[in-house]
Design an enzyme around this catalytic site. Structure first.
Site, mmCIF file in Angstrom:
data_model
loop_
_atom_site.group_PDB
_atom_site.id
_atom_site.type_symbol
_atom_site.label_atom_id
_atom_site.label_comp_id
_atom_site.label_asym_id
_atom_site.label_seq_id
_atom_site.Cartn_x
_atom_site.Cartn_y
_atom_site.Cartn_z
ATOM 1 N N GLU A 120 45.831 -78.532 48.056
ATOM 2 C CA GLU A 120 44.953 -78.835 49.196
ATOM 3 C C GLU A 120 45.787 -79.113 50.452
ATOM 4 O O GLU A 120 45.411 -78.725 51.559
ATOM 5 C CB GLU A 120 44.056 -80.028 48.857
ATOM 6 N N TYR A 137 37.869 -80.696 31.454
ATOM 7 C CA TYR A 137 37.018 -80.208 32.551
ATOM 8 C C TYR A 137 36.065 -79.105 32.089
ATOM 9 O O TYR A 137 35.172 -78.708 32.824
ATOM 10 C CB TYR A 137 37.866 -79.711 33.727
ATOM 11 N N ASP A 145 35.908 -75.594 42.792
ATOM 12 C CA ASP A 145 36.151 -76.632 41.792
ATOM 13 C C ASP A 145 35.053 -76.596 40.738
ATOM 14 O O ASP A 145 33.878 -76.404 41.073
ATOM 15 C CB ASP A 145 36.132 -78.025 42.461
HETATM 16 C C1 UD2 Z 1 40.521 -82.739 45.252
HETATM 17 C C2 UD2 Z 1 40.031 -81.344 45.602
HETATM 18 C C3 UD2 Z 1 40.631 -80.360 44.626
HETATM 19 C C4 UD2 Z 1 42.148 -80.421 44.678
HETATM 20 C C5 UD2 Z 1 42.605 -81.863 44.415
HETATM 21 C C6 UD2 Z 1 44.068 -82.037 44.689
HETATM 22 C C7 UD2 Z 1 37.806 -81.184 46.625
HETATM 23 C C8 UD2 Z 1 36.375 -81.467 46.446
HETATM 24 N N1 UD2 Z 1 38.593 -81.362 45.535
HETATM 25 O O1 UD2 Z 1 39.817 -83.029 44.052
HETATM 26 O O2 UD2 Z 1 40.218 -79.033 44.894
HETATM 27 O O3 UD2 Z 1 42.587 -79.952 45.922
HETATM 28 O O4 UD2 Z 1 41.932 -82.792 45.249
HETATM 29 O O5 UD2 Z 1 44.826 -81.447 43.702
HETATM 30 O O6 UD2 Z 1 38.234 -80.776 47.663
HETATM 31 N N2 UD2 Z 1 41.240 -79.118 36.812
HETATM 32 C C9 UD2 Z 1 41.059 -78.809 35.466
HETATM 33 N N3 UD2 Z 1 41.538 -79.677 34.528
HETATM 34 C C10 UD2 Z 1 42.180 -80.827 34.860
HETATM 35 C C11 UD2 Z 1 42.343 -81.141 36.211
HETATM 36 C C12 UD2 Z 1 41.855 -80.276 37.174
HETATM 37 O O7 UD2 Z 1 40.486 -77.781 35.128
HETATM 38 O O8 UD2 Z 1 42.571 -81.571 33.945
HETATM 39 C C13 UD2 Z 1 40.736 -78.170 37.824
HETATM 40 C C14 UD2 Z 1 39.224 -78.221 37.937
HETATM 41 O O9 UD2 Z 1 38.740 -76.959 38.302
HETATM 42 C C15 UD2 Z 1 38.990 -79.212 39.069
HETATM 43 C C16 UD2 Z 1 40.172 -78.879 39.974
HETATM 44 O O10 UD2 Z 1 41.255 -78.517 39.100
HETATM 45 O O11 UD2 Z 1 37.732 -79.005 39.664
HETATM 46 C C17 UD2 Z 1 40.619 -79.995 40.915
HETATM 47 O O12 UD2 Z 1 40.909 -81.167 40.191
HETATM 48 P P1 UD2 Z 1 40.107 -82.516 40.434
HETATM 49 O O13 UD2 Z 1 38.669 -82.191 40.598
HETATM 50 O O14 UD2 Z 1 40.481 -83.491 39.401
HETATM 51 O O15 UD2 Z 1 40.718 -82.958 41.811
HETATM 52 P P2 UD2 Z 1 40.088 -84.007 42.876
HETATM 53 O O16 UD2 Z 1 38.774 -84.533 42.409
HETATM 54 O O17 UD2 Z 1 41.125 -84.976 43.255
#
Ligand code: UD2
Length: 343
Positions: free
Chosen positions: A292, A116, A200
């Site tokens: 979340e 990321y 994020d």
């Molecule tokens: C959703 C939510 C996220 C989180 C997640 C459930 C929104 C737009 N996004 O996104 O905030 O609640 O669901 O867990 O509401 N990260 C890293 N490295 C990794 C994985 C994650 O740094 O390998 C961090 C990074 O800042 C990322 C955040 O965690 O932006 C959330 O992870 P995601 O974007 O993969 O989660 P997503 O898209 O399912």
């Protein structure tokens, strides 16, 4: 003789008390320092003045406000009377001048763990262009790859602070661990920071995100569900979890990818979500959408005092709906299989 001395002493003492009283309590509001004293903000002792007293500069010219004309295509107040912020509901020049005189510091947290890190450059560059421009801003980057943090030119009063964190082979853990680290960070910066937003990293700013978003507890409506019936919200539905929201309950579905507010409010949120996540984990439960889900449970009971419309977290893959007049912050399209450590 003795009595006269005592009398004079008492008089001097009384005059002293009167001076201190008048000087501190009855100064006209325009003389009350707008800056924060370095007090322990987590003890909930933030002065009423700091939060509620809104001082506008004299002679500021701006469009006349109206209570009969305004946005009619969207709801701008929650049933508990928290404002919902949409383009066209606020005056940015007026708000900035009010909050600039308060001399506030705004923190933002962003996690860039593992692959990321590739999103960080655009996040920082666009934050510099759009996030609280003209304010003192500290962006706290949490990463396992500190050497790969890009150098982005920040203007005066704005900086990036890097914190090293361990990597993980589970994305769910990275995402969920954020609450604990946010809680710790708040304890560290409590004497130098007023507001905090937790964002994020796989997102970019496209428009102003500024003082209109300041509030006690600030939640962002998730762009994916705001037109849906609450029965369709992806809350945690197992009663065994501390993130459980029962059928027929819940107000809105809020994003885990953006939330914030006053330091002590976000501290309580982060601490509660972290403890509940941990207690669930000890019983072998992980909520459907990790932190979340816990955040949504928290906000159901602890109503946010300000709600940001989906303008404040859109998703690039979604076509823009007519009520969205501006996209301020939006999640980029990503290939989960390529960037996450596990599926
Ligand atoms: C959703 C939510 C996220 C989180 C997640 C459930 C929104 C737009 N996004 O996104 O905030 O609640 O669901 O867990 O509401 N990260 C890293 N490295 C990794 C994985 C994650 O740094 O390998 C961090 C990074 O800042 C990322 C955040 O965690 O932006 C959330 O992870 P995601 O974007 O993969 O989660 P997503 O898209 O399912």
């Amino acid at each position: 003789m003795f009595n006269i001395r005592v009398l004079i002493l008492l008089l001097v003492l009384l005059l002293g008390i009167l001076f201190v009283y008048l000087h501190h309590e009855w100064r006209p509001t325009s003389f009350i320092p707008q800056t924060n004293t370095h007090r322990d903000r987590l003890s909930a002792e933030v002065t009423v003045n700091q939060i509620f007293h809104l001082v506008a500069p004299d002679h500021l010219k701006y469009k006349q406000p109206s209570i009969v004309h305004g946005r009619t295509d969207v709801v701008t107040l929650a049933p508990w009377l928290a404002p919902v912020i949409w383009e066209g509901t606020f005056n940015p020049v007026l708000l900035d001048s009010i909050y600039q005189s308060k001399n506030i510091t705004v923190a933002a947290t962003v996690f860039a763990v593992g692959k990321y890190i590739r999103f960080l450059k655009k996040f920082l560059e666009t934050a510099e262009r759009f996030f609280f421009v003209g304010f003192r801003v500290n962006i706290y980057v949490f990463t396992d790859r500190p050497k790969e943090v890009p150098r982005v030119q920040m203007s005066a009063g704005r900086k990036v602070v890097v914190h090293s964190v361990p990597s993980s082979d589970r994305w769910q853990e990275i995402s969920a661990r954020r609450m604990e680290l946010i809680q710790n960070l708040i304890e560290e910066v409590q004497n130098s920071t007023d507001y905090i937003f937790c964002l994020d990293v796989d997102s970019e700013f496209h428009g102003r995100w500024g003082s209109e978003s300041l509030g006690g507890l600030v939640a962002v409506i998730h762009p994916g569900y705001y037109r849906d019936d609450r029965g369709r919200f992806p809350y945690e539905r197992r009663p065994a979890s501390r993130a459980y929201v029962a059928d027929g309950e819940g107000d809105f579905y809020y994003c885990g990818g953006a939330f914030g507010g006053l330091l002590q409010e976000v501290h309580l949120l982060a601490k509660t979500c972290h403890l509940n996540f941990k207690a669930d984990a000890e019983e072998g439960i992980e909520a459907a959408w990790q932190e979340e889900s816990h955040l949504n449970r928290y906000m159901w009971i602890n109503k946010p005092s300000k709600i940001l419309s989906p303008e404040y977290l859109w998703q690039d893959f979604k076509p823009r709906n007519p009520e969205i007049h501006i996209i301020r912050f939006s999640g980029v399209v990503k290939n989960y299989a390529d960037i996450r450590p596990n599926v």
